[in-house]
Design a protein around this motif. Structure first.
Motif, PDB file in Angstrom:
ATOM      1  N   GLN A  76      36.761  33.283  25.982  1.00  0.00           N
ATOM      2  CA  GLN A  76      36.259  33.996  26.645  1.00  0.00           C
ATOM      3  C   GLN A  76      36.019  35.759  27.225  1.00  0.00           C
ATOM      4  O   GLN A  76      35.846  35.767  28.357  1.00  0.00           O
ATOM      5  CB  GLN A  76      35.740  33.472  27.882  1.00  0.00           C
ATOM      6  CG  GLN A  76      34.998  31.887  27.249  1.00  0.00           C
ATOM      7  CD  GLN A  76      33.727  31.861  26.762  1.00  0.00           C
ATOM      8  OE1 GLN A  76      32.856  32.783  27.145  1.00  0.00           O
ATOM      9  NE2 GLN A  76      33.997  31.378  25.102  1.00  0.00           N
ATOM     10  N   LEU A  77      37.106  36.122  26.303  1.00  0.00           N
ATOM     11  CA  LEU A  77      37.725  37.150  27.142  1.00  0.00           C
ATOM     12  C   LEU A  77      36.556  38.354  26.580  1.00  0.00           C
ATOM     13  O   LEU A  77      35.406  38.508  26.251  1.00  0.00           O
ATOM     14  CB  LEU A  77      38.241  38.081  25.839  1.00  0.00           C
ATOM     15  CG  LEU A  77      39.656  36.841  26.010  1.00  0.00           C
ATOM     16  CD1 LEU A  77      40.944  36.959  24.604  1.00  0.00           C
ATOM     17  CD2 LEU A  77      40.419  36.847  26.762  1.00  0.00           C
ATOM     18  N   ASP A  78      36.267  38.972  27.411  1.00  0.00           N
ATOM     19  CA  ASP A  78      35.287  40.602  27.355  1.00  0.00           C
ATOM     20  C   ASP A  78      36.101  42.082  26.747  1.00  0.00           C
ATOM     21  O   ASP A  78      36.837  42.858  27.014  1.00  0.00           O
ATOM     22  CB  ASP A  78      35.374  40.869  28.532  1.00  0.00           C
ATOM     23  CG  ASP A  78      34.360  42.444  28.640  1.00  0.00           C
ATOM     24  OD1 ASP A  78      33.364  41.875  27.122  1.00  0.00           O
ATOM     25  OD2 ASP A  78      34.287  43.056  29.656  1.00  0.00           O
ATOM     26  N   THR A  79      37.045  41.484  25.259  1.00  0.00           N
ATOM     27  CA  THR A  79      37.489  42.335  24.543  1.00  0.00           C
ATOM     28  C   THR A  79      36.367  43.524  24.023  1.00  0.00           C
ATOM     29  O   THR A  79      35.087  43.230  23.611  1.00  0.00           O
ATOM     30  CB  THR A  79      38.160  41.594  23.287  1.00  0.00           C
ATOM     31  OG1 THR A  79      37.194  41.306  22.857  1.00  0.00           O
ATOM     32  CG2 THR A  79      38.985  41.269  23.629  1.00  0.00           C
ATOM     33  N   SER A  80      37.285  44.788  23.570  1.00  0.00           N
ATOM     34  CA  SER A  80      35.736  45.797  22.778  1.00  0.00           C
ATOM     35  C   SER A  80      36.991  46.571  21.682  1.00  0.00           C
ATOM     36  O   SER A  80      36.052  46.888  20.560  1.00  0.00           O
ATOM     37  CB  SER A  80      36.150  47.144  23.946  1.00  0.00           C
ATOM     38  OG  SER A  80      36.802  47.656  23.972  1.00  0.00           O
ATOM     39  N   LYS A 110      38.825  35.515  21.296  1.00  0.00           N
ATOM     40  CA  LYS A 110      37.828  36.201  22.037  1.00  0.00           C
ATOM     41  C   LYS A 110      36.363  34.650  22.749  1.00  0.00           C
ATOM     42  O   LYS A 110      36.532  34.885  23.863  1.00  0.00           O
ATOM     43  CB  LYS A 110      37.131  37.196  21.431  1.00  0.00           C
ATOM     44  CG  LYS A 110      35.701  37.970  22.591  1.00  0.00           C
ATOM     45  CD  LYS A 110      35.032  39.007  21.458  1.00  0.00           C
ATOM     46  CE  LYS A 110      33.756  38.552  22.507  1.00  0.00           C
ATOM     47  NZ  LYS A 110      33.836  39.909  23.779  1.00  0.00           N
ATOM     48  N   GLU A 111      36.249  34.130  21.513  1.00  0.00           N
ATOM     49  CA  GLU A 111      35.313  33.292  21.912  1.00  0.00           C
ATOM     50  C   GLU A 111      36.180  32.115  22.219  1.00  0.00           C
ATOM     51  O   GLU A 111      35.541  31.376  23.366  1.00  0.00           O
ATOM     52  CB  GLU A 111      34.614  32.592  19.904  1.00  0.00           C
ATOM     53  CG  GLU A 111      34.393  31.230  20.407  1.00  0.00           C
ATOM     54  CD  GLU A 111      33.558  31.462  19.167  1.00  0.00           C
ATOM     55  OE1 GLU A 111      32.824  30.051  19.029  1.00  0.00           O
ATOM     56  OE2 GLU A 111      33.790  31.703  17.799  1.00  0.00           O
ATOM     57  N   GLU A 146      43.687  44.160  32.773  1.00  0.00           N
ATOM     58  CA  GLU A 146      42.574  43.797  31.283  1.00  0.00           C
ATOM     59  C   GLU A 146      42.884  43.898  29.830  1.00  0.00           C
ATOM     60  O   GLU A 146      43.191  44.798  29.258  1.00  0.00           O
ATOM     61  CB  GLU A 146      41.633  44.805  32.082  1.00  0.00           C
ATOM     62  CG  GLU A 146      40.654  45.103  30.469  1.00  0.00           C
ATOM     63  CD  GLU A 146      39.268  46.452  30.651  1.00  0.00           C
ATOM     64  OE1 GLU A 146      38.465  46.923  30.481  1.00  0.00           O
ATOM     65  OE2 GLU A 146      39.878  47.305  31.636  1.00  0.00           O
ATOM     66  N   CYS A 205      41.816  44.436  26.519  1.00  0.00           N
ATOM     67  CA  CYS A 205      40.303  45.569  25.600  1.00  0.00           C
ATOM     68  C   CYS A 205      40.930  45.144  24.342  1.00  0.00           C
ATOM     69  O   CYS A 205      39.327  45.368  23.772  1.00  0.00           O
ATOM     70  CB  CYS A 205      41.392  46.727  26.077  1.00  0.00           C
ATOM     71  SG  CYS A 205      40.926  47.402  27.148  1.00  0.00           S
ATOM     72  N   ARG A 222      45.075  49.262  31.401  1.00  0.00           N
ATOM     73  CA  ARG A 222      44.178  48.381  29.730  1.00  0.00           C
ATOM     74  C   ARG A 222      45.453  48.303  28.885  1.00  0.00           C
ATOM     75  O   ARG A 222      46.091  48.788  28.130  1.00  0.00           O
ATOM     76  CB  ARG A 222      43.059  49.326  29.626  1.00  0.00           C
ATOM     77  CG  ARG A 222      42.640  49.761  30.990  1.00  0.00           C
ATOM     78  CD  ARG A 222      41.337  51.194  30.397  1.00  0.00           C
ATOM     79  NE  ARG A 222      40.476  50.753  29.434  1.00  0.00           N
ATOM     80  CZ  ARG A 222      40.422  51.293  27.982  1.00  0.00           C
ATOM     81  NH1 ARG A 222      41.476  51.902  27.543  1.00  0.00           N
ATOM     82  NH2 ARG A 222      39.755  50.433  27.177  1.00  0.00           N
ATOM     83  N   HIS A 247      32.946  45.300  18.908  1.00  0.00           N
ATOM     84  CA  HIS A 247      34.357  46.181  18.780  1.00  0.00           C
ATOM     85  C   HIS A 247      34.654  47.551  18.580  1.00  0.00           C
ATOM     86  O   HIS A 247      33.932  47.696  16.493  1.00  0.00           O
ATOM     87  CB  HIS A 247      35.555  44.893  18.104  1.00  0.00           C
ATOM     88  CG  HIS A 247      35.413  43.730  19.593  1.00  0.00           C
ATOM     89  ND1 HIS A 247      34.123  43.016  18.889  1.00  0.00           N
ATOM     90  CD2 HIS A 247      36.178  43.661  19.861  1.00  0.00           C
ATOM     91  CE1 HIS A 247      35.081  42.007  20.060  1.00  0.00           C
ATOM     92  NE2 HIS A 247      35.987  42.009  20.308  1.00  0.00           N
TER      93      HIS A 247
END
Length: 382
Positions: free
Chosen positions: A209-213, A205-206, A172, A174, A126, A249
């Motif tokens: 197309q990331l799955d960030t948090s 992110k846009e 991943e 994050c 991560r 986020h």
């Protein structure tokens, strides 16, 4: 503080760090309570890794920011972010194995090393991608954005770093990490930086197309050693951060110095008072081998004098009145200066100087063994 005066009264030759753990716990709770729901407050262990301080903060802060395997040992299990530009292989293994550690990626080489190690161990790494922003964002004492440093990847190369990271199934992404300054004293500047970091994170992110948090702003909340009555305005910062839309986020803040500095004191006895080439000097037991920060930053550390009336000698007591004084330590170097010329009403041999704001970047950054002087005592107020 009454506890400090009591310590001075019962100690013949005081030289100690005194930590107010009760005050520190309240400080951390107050900081956390002012933050909006999406914020997570971490403690930056590098500021002061004292075990009693870490024990006090556990259960209050949401996690710890660490920079070595040693700091991982001290903090134990739980949410941690591992930063630093030179992570050793055994540290990467350790972070991957413990699974509750999120790693800052500081370079393409580090990303590739991590990818190989994670694949070998068949685990998922991560990571936060650490960004060195294109432009400087503050007038802080130390800058880590918009200038060449060993930290992070420059902003213009972040797209390439994202693309390469996406090639690893075992990595991943994050989110992003933006530690950009140290000892910033202006809340509005910090808010402008936070807005910049959030906007760039959401844009990446846009775009990919990331799955960030996570968006990690790092730390850098300052202590005003020069004018302690003009502190960083945490409440203004907390109000402003509430207005940021992070689109779900977590916004991580890594406070170190700002959390602990005011709850540590370095206390030392004046051994001599003298005049040399028209300047007044007070020489103390201890010095920069105990408290290195004022020498490193070439500043006068904030202090006050506690007078002691006991004088054991039959001759006149050396003193200065209503004048500027340089406070120097016991080391054999003219660089051993804690105060570079500040006004005192009265200061005598045998009095005690209390250096405030000594709870961060103090004892543990100092060169303890130079000249083999004794270490100071460590006292904890609970």
């Amino acid at each position: 503080m009454d506890a400090i005066k009591e310590y001075i009264q019962r100690t013949g030759s005081p030289c100690a760090y005194v930590y107010d753990l009760k005050g520190l716990g309240k400080r951390a709770k107050d900081m956390k309570e002012t933050l909006p729901e999406q914020c997570r407050l971490y403690y930056a262990v590098k500021a002061n890794p004292d075990v009693r301080i870490l024990e006090t903060l556990k259960g209050i802060v949401d996690g710890f920011e660490v920079a070595s395997a040693g700091e991982m040992d001290r903090t134990g299990r739980g949410p941690r972010i591992f930063g630093g530009p030179a992570k050793k292989e055994e540290e990467l293994y350790r972070a991957l194995w413990e699974q509750d550690v999120t790693l800052n990626v500081e370079s393409f080489h580090e990303l590739r090393r991590l990818g190989v190690l994670a694949e070998e161990r068949q685990v998922t790494a991560r990571v936060l991608l650490r960004v060195n922003l294109e432009e400087n964002v503050s007038d802080s004492h130390l800058k880590m954005a918009g200038v060449p440093t060993q930290f992070g990847v420059e902003e213009r190369r972040i797209p390439a770093l994202i693309e390469e990271a996406l090639e690893y199934e075992c990595i991943e992404i994050c989110g992003f990490h933006f530690h950009a300054m140290s000892n910033n004293l202006d809340a509005r500047t910090h808010l402008a930086f936070a807005e910049t970091a959030v906007n760039k994170s959401l844009q990446w992110k846009e775009d990919y197309q990331l799955d960030t948090s996570i968006i990690d702003l790092g730390g850098g909340f300052g202590i005003n050693y020069w004018h302690p009555d003009e502190p960083f305005d945490w409440d203004e910062f907390a109000r402003g951060i509430s207005d940021l839309d992070t689109e779900g986020h977590e916004l991580i803040l890594e406070a170190g110095r700002y959390m602990t500095a005011e709850y540590g004191y370095y206390i030392t006895e004046v051994l001599d008072v003298k005049e040399n080439h028209g300047r007044h000097f007070a020489v103390v037991r201890g010095g920069t081998h105990h408290l290195r920060l004022p020498a490193a930053w070439k500043m006068s550390h904030p202090f006050h004098v506690e007078h002691r009336e006991t004088w054991p000698y039959p001759f006149e007591r050396p003193e200065v009145k209503e004048t500027e004084v340089v406070i120097a330590g016991e080391l054999c170097t003219p660089n051993d200066l804690l105060v570079r010329g500040e006004y005192v009403e009265r200061l005598r041999a045998g009095d005690v100087v209390v250096f405030t704001h000594a709870g961060a970047y103090a004892w543990t950054i100092s060169h303890h063994e130079f000249l083999s002087h004794p270490h100071p005592e460590h006292v904890y107020i609970t």
